[in-house]
Design an enzyme around this catalytic site. Structure first.
Site, PDB file in Angstrom:
ATOM      1  N   HIS A 155     -64.348   9.919  69.419  1.00  0.00           N
ATOM      2  CA  HIS A 155     -63.952   9.139  70.594  1.00  0.00           C
ATOM      3  C   HIS A 155     -63.690  10.054  71.780  1.00  0.00           C
ATOM      4  O   HIS A 155     -62.554  10.225  72.209  1.00  0.00           O
ATOM      5  CB  HIS A 155     -62.719   8.304  70.268  1.00  0.00           C
ATOM      6  CG  HIS A 155     -62.835   7.600  68.943  1.00  0.00           C
ATOM      7  ND1 HIS A 155     -61.753   7.225  68.190  1.00  0.00           N
ATOM      8  CD2 HIS A 155     -63.924   7.217  68.240  1.00  0.00           C
ATOM      9  CE1 HIS A 155     -62.161   6.641  67.080  1.00  0.00           C
ATOM     10  NE2 HIS A 155     -63.475   6.635  67.080  1.00  0.00           N
ATOM     11  N   VAL A 156     -64.761  10.631  72.283  1.00  0.00           N
ATOM     12  CA  VAL A 156     -64.676  11.469  73.481  1.00  0.00           C
ATOM     13  C   VAL A 156     -64.986  10.562  74.668  1.00  0.00           C
ATOM     14  O   VAL A 156     -65.905   9.752  74.600  1.00  0.00           O
ATOM     15  CB  VAL A 156     -65.674  12.644  73.399  1.00  0.00           C
ATOM     16  CG1 VAL A 156     -65.567  13.525  74.620  1.00  0.00           C
ATOM     17  CG2 VAL A 156     -65.423  13.451  72.133  1.00  0.00           C
TER      18      VAL A 156
END
Lengths: 222, 583
Positions: free
Chosen positions: B512-513
């Protein structure tokens, strides 16, 4: 053409451990009665290198009263095939320069690929197979923090517990040891039962479950 | 160089975002749509023999080939960056479906105040908000967004239990979430033994457990597009794998069957997009290399970037499109507000076997009593919290072997190690947390000056480190992990709080960048408007988690899909009818 190298293993050990324990209790597993020797063609190691790796893997995961170990599971064959394949030559690792010293939070930053690390590491263990177990352990402790040892330890466990298509976990000795049933397609009827109790089945490999031949990434053609 | 005939719409990236936009545009308009995907084609049958832990989970067979392209990382502007040479803290996908093929399926909504986080923190904490916090409002509200959440949940078939139906709190669901207009499309998954132990413990402690919402189907389900998928079999080969029966929502089973029927849709694989072609403030198309290395120009009236988070910013920077963000002055927009995720976990050692090889990527039980804005009064300095959950994702025999309580063995190999590892094997479970990661002025993306990809283009450089705030979040949440572990009767429990001392590339945190090409209300501080349209170039659209001004605690895919549907409505209902900047 390079002369083919082989490792000779007693049939009674390789893939011979078929006694299945449902209880998960520590119990000496009896080798299945079979005799003779099996010659396995090596893809990367020389025969002498394979004997060193086999002996070292056996100290990392020994065969003892708690169950079969690395030799019986054919871990050396697993490692040989991984090194011969794309993983061994870093086909999927970023290997562009500059190579810099960096903190442990960046992991392995070296230039050498797993093949090169093994070749140099095994060369440093020249007489290893001839040592007594205590001497072997002492030798391994002295290289414990090296990249070579870290890979060897990790690969030994992978060779114990990966699908037999990769060359290790012979006779599913590793999966029997921990009660892993293999990659079964469904636990829909089991998942909310067996609460707090072991669900243990005689393991099946991916090829047995899918009913077709499967090959690992190590066999990828370039 | 080959110049192709112009098309109406060209999209960079054949993952969840790119294919969702393609499906909406190609089925609702007669426009011609071309999707360019760098990886290979994929289909359900490819996954039939993919249940192999070594190749797929240990060696990341479905992920981006890092030898060709990776990113570099440094902790601060004072450091030089180091390349991410092997997989570690996040796993970008490649190929048709992208990371949408090998995700876990966990499908949270973000909390209502996340959409106006800058305003919310100012109102609640005033000057206590550290000066370097750079969070922003999204430019629209949760209430406005709720119908898109509902559409996305139906599209992927989320199973769960509502905790807040139109403002009415319901025990058994997440009572802290924003109001829902509908109950989930599907019921929750079956429970594993480990999740039942967790549920009892957290109830006894006064918390509010709920089944983690998931897009691995709990039963056979047909979505509003007529796509029928079968219920999950709990085989445990989910995270890092493609689902071999299609129970997990994946672009190849949700979108490709619809797109393949459309004559106005073309998917080209093996196409590495290198640049956005633009002139005089107008995007003219995309330039890409095919597998033979030939440069090809695809002109289009509408250009959409829908590659993985970091790559959207990289394409803008390589194309010299927009002003790169400068943390020293705070000026510029491209690359700003890079966030990841505050991830923590606690490994527990328990008395009984868990059969933890059974499971599904999204099967779990969670609490949100310290998530979002909840429960923080006792923790001064903590501005946002995170969820706490026990996931039964299905543990493979390689990854799960060797967990031993600390201090029990002297070395991690040999007879003693083997004996202890066998003694504890399958007697473990993990409590995990995903907490919000605030945006900071000093965390951003730009192009690396030293390292290049296989084509010689500079890699993306991440400048990112944890701050006191994340360490305080971690301490708060792992403190609760430890309380829960004790209530579950754990013999030992080890938390990984040290992970927040310094950003560590080698330990997986989440994929989850976020950020880099963020949406917002002002062209001075964001790259795209709240419809994901480029502020200065109205025929360029940039979609995906690159648009998130900051990270929300819950897994982002559902929000990414809802945002994509909102973007599609703006394109189809407004822009295509009357091209120009949307107000």
């Amino acid at each position: 053409m390079k002369r083919r190298e082989f490792i000779t293993l007693p049939a009674a050990s390789l893939g011979g451990v078929l006694l299945y324990t449902l209880t998960g209790e520590s119990e000496k597993l009896r080798a299945q009665a079979s005799s003779g020797e099996i010659k396995v063609a090596l893809r990367f190691f020389t025969a002498a290198e394979a004997r060193v790796v086999e002996a070292a893997a056996e100290r990392i995961f020994p065969s003892d009263a708690s169950g079969p170990g690395a030799t019986e599971a054919g871990v050396v064959i697993y490692i040989d095939r991984q090194l011969a394949g794309p993983y061994g030559r870093d086909k999927y690792r970023y290997t562009k320069a500059p190579f810099v010293q960096a903190g442990p939070e960046y992991g392995y930053q070296g230039k050498e690929n797993p093949r090169e690390i093994y070749r140099a590491g095994v060369a440093g263990l020249a007489d290893f197979a001839e040592l007594k177990p205590a001497g072997q352990d002492q030798k391994l402790r002295s290289i414990q923090s090296s990249n070579f040892f870290k890979l060897l330890r990790q690969h030994t466990l992978e060779g114990m517990f990966s699908d037999p298509m990769h060359g290790g976990n012979a006779g599913m000795a590793g999966w029997q040891l921990i009660g892993y049933p293999g990659p079964l397609m469904s636990y829909r009827e089991e998942i909310d039962k067996n609460y707090g109790e072991e669900f243990r089945r005689k393991p099946m490999s991916l090829a047995q479950i899918t009913g077709r031949a499967v090959t690992g990434w190590e066999d990828e053609k370039d | 160089m080959q110049q192709l005939k112009p098309v109406d719409v060209v999209i960079a990236g054949g993952g969840f975002v790119g294919l969702t936009l393609a499906k909406e545009i190609a089925s609702r308009t007669p426009l011609s749509v071309v999707v360019l995907e760098r990886g290979k084609p994929r289909k359900l049958a490819d996954y039939a023999t993919g249940m192999d832990e070594l190749d797929y989970s240990v060696r990341y067979r479905m992920m981006q080939n890092l030898s060709e392209e990776t990113a570099t990382h440094r902790h601060s502007m004072r450091d030089s960056a180091v390349p991410i040479r092997q997989y570690g803290s996040f796993n970008p996908g490649t190929g048709v479906g992208g990371a949408g093929e090998h995700w876990a399926g966990i499908s949270y909504r973000f909390y209502p105040e996340q959409f106006r986080l800058a305003s919310f923190l100012r109102e609640k904490f005033g000057t206590k908000v550290p000066e370097n916090v750079a969070v922003q409002d999204w430019g629209f509200s949760y209430q406005e967004f709720e119908p898109y959440y509902w559409r996305a949940e139906q599209m992927i078939g989320v199973g769960g239990k509502a905790g807040n139906l139109e403002g009415k709190q319901i025990d058994g669901g997440n009572v802290f979430e924003g109001p829902r207009s509908h109950e989930y499309p599907n019921p929750p998954h079956k429970r594993t033994y480990a999740t039942t132990l967790f549920e009892k413990a957290v109830r006894d402690l006064g918390y509010h457990p709920y089944p983690v919402p998931t897009a691995t189907l709990s039963r056979n389900y047909t979505n509003p597009d007529g796509i029928a998928r079968s219920g999950c079999q709990y085989c445990g080969y989910c995270v890092r794998y493609g689902c071999m029966i299609g129970a997990k929502a994946q672009p190849t089973n949700l979108l490709m069957p619809l797109l393949q029927k459309r004559k106005n849709f073309t998917l080209r694989t093996g196409c590495s997009v290198r640049r956005v072609l633009h002139r005089d403030g107008k995007a003219e198309g995309l330039s890409y290399l095919d597998t033979s290395g030939e440069e090809i120009h695809q002109p289009a009236s509408i250009v959409i970037l829908a590659s993985w988070t970091l790559n959207n910013s990289r394409l803008l920077l390589l194309s010299k499109l927009g002003e790169p963000y400068d943390p020293a002055t705070g000026k510029g927009t491209v690359g700003r507000n890079l966030t990841h995720q505050v991830s923590q976990s606690t490994r527990m050692f328990l008395d009984k076997p868990m059969n933890s090889f059974m499971g599904a990527g999204g099967l779990g039980t969670g609490i949100s009593d310290l998530d979002g804005k909840e429960g923080l009064d006792a923790y001064p300095g903590v501005l946002r919290g995170g969820n706490i959950r026990l996931m039964s994702t299905g543990e493979g025999p390689i990854a799960s072997f060797g967990a031993i309580p600390p201090g029990e063995v002297e070395q991690e190999w040999g007879a003693e190690f083997k004996k202890a590892a066998l003694r504890w094997h399958d007697r473990t479970a993990s409590i995990s947390t995903e907490a919000e990661h605030l945006a900071y002025r000093q965390n951003f993306l730009d192009l690396d000056p030293a390292y290049t990809d296989k084509y010689g283009d500079p890699l993306t450089r991440m400048t990112l480190d944890w701050t006191e705030h994340e360490r305080a979040q971690g301490a708060m949440l792992t403190g609760v992990h430890q309380k829960i572990a004790k209530a579950m009767g754990a013999r030992a429990a080890t938390s990984n709080s040290r992970q927040l001392e310094r950003y560590t590339v080698t330990s997986y945190q989440s994929t989850h960048v976020n950020g880099g090409a963020i949406m917002g209300a002002s062209p001075e501080r964001s790259v795209v408007n709240p419809w994901l349209q480029h502020w200065q170039m109205p025929n360029l659209w940039i979609a995906g988690a690159s648009a998130f001004p900051q990270n929300g605690s819950g897994n982002p895919t559902l929000t990414i899909l809802a945002l994509t549907l909102r973007c599609a409505d703006a394109l189809v209902d407004r822009y295509i009818k009357k091209p120009g900047a949307l107000a």
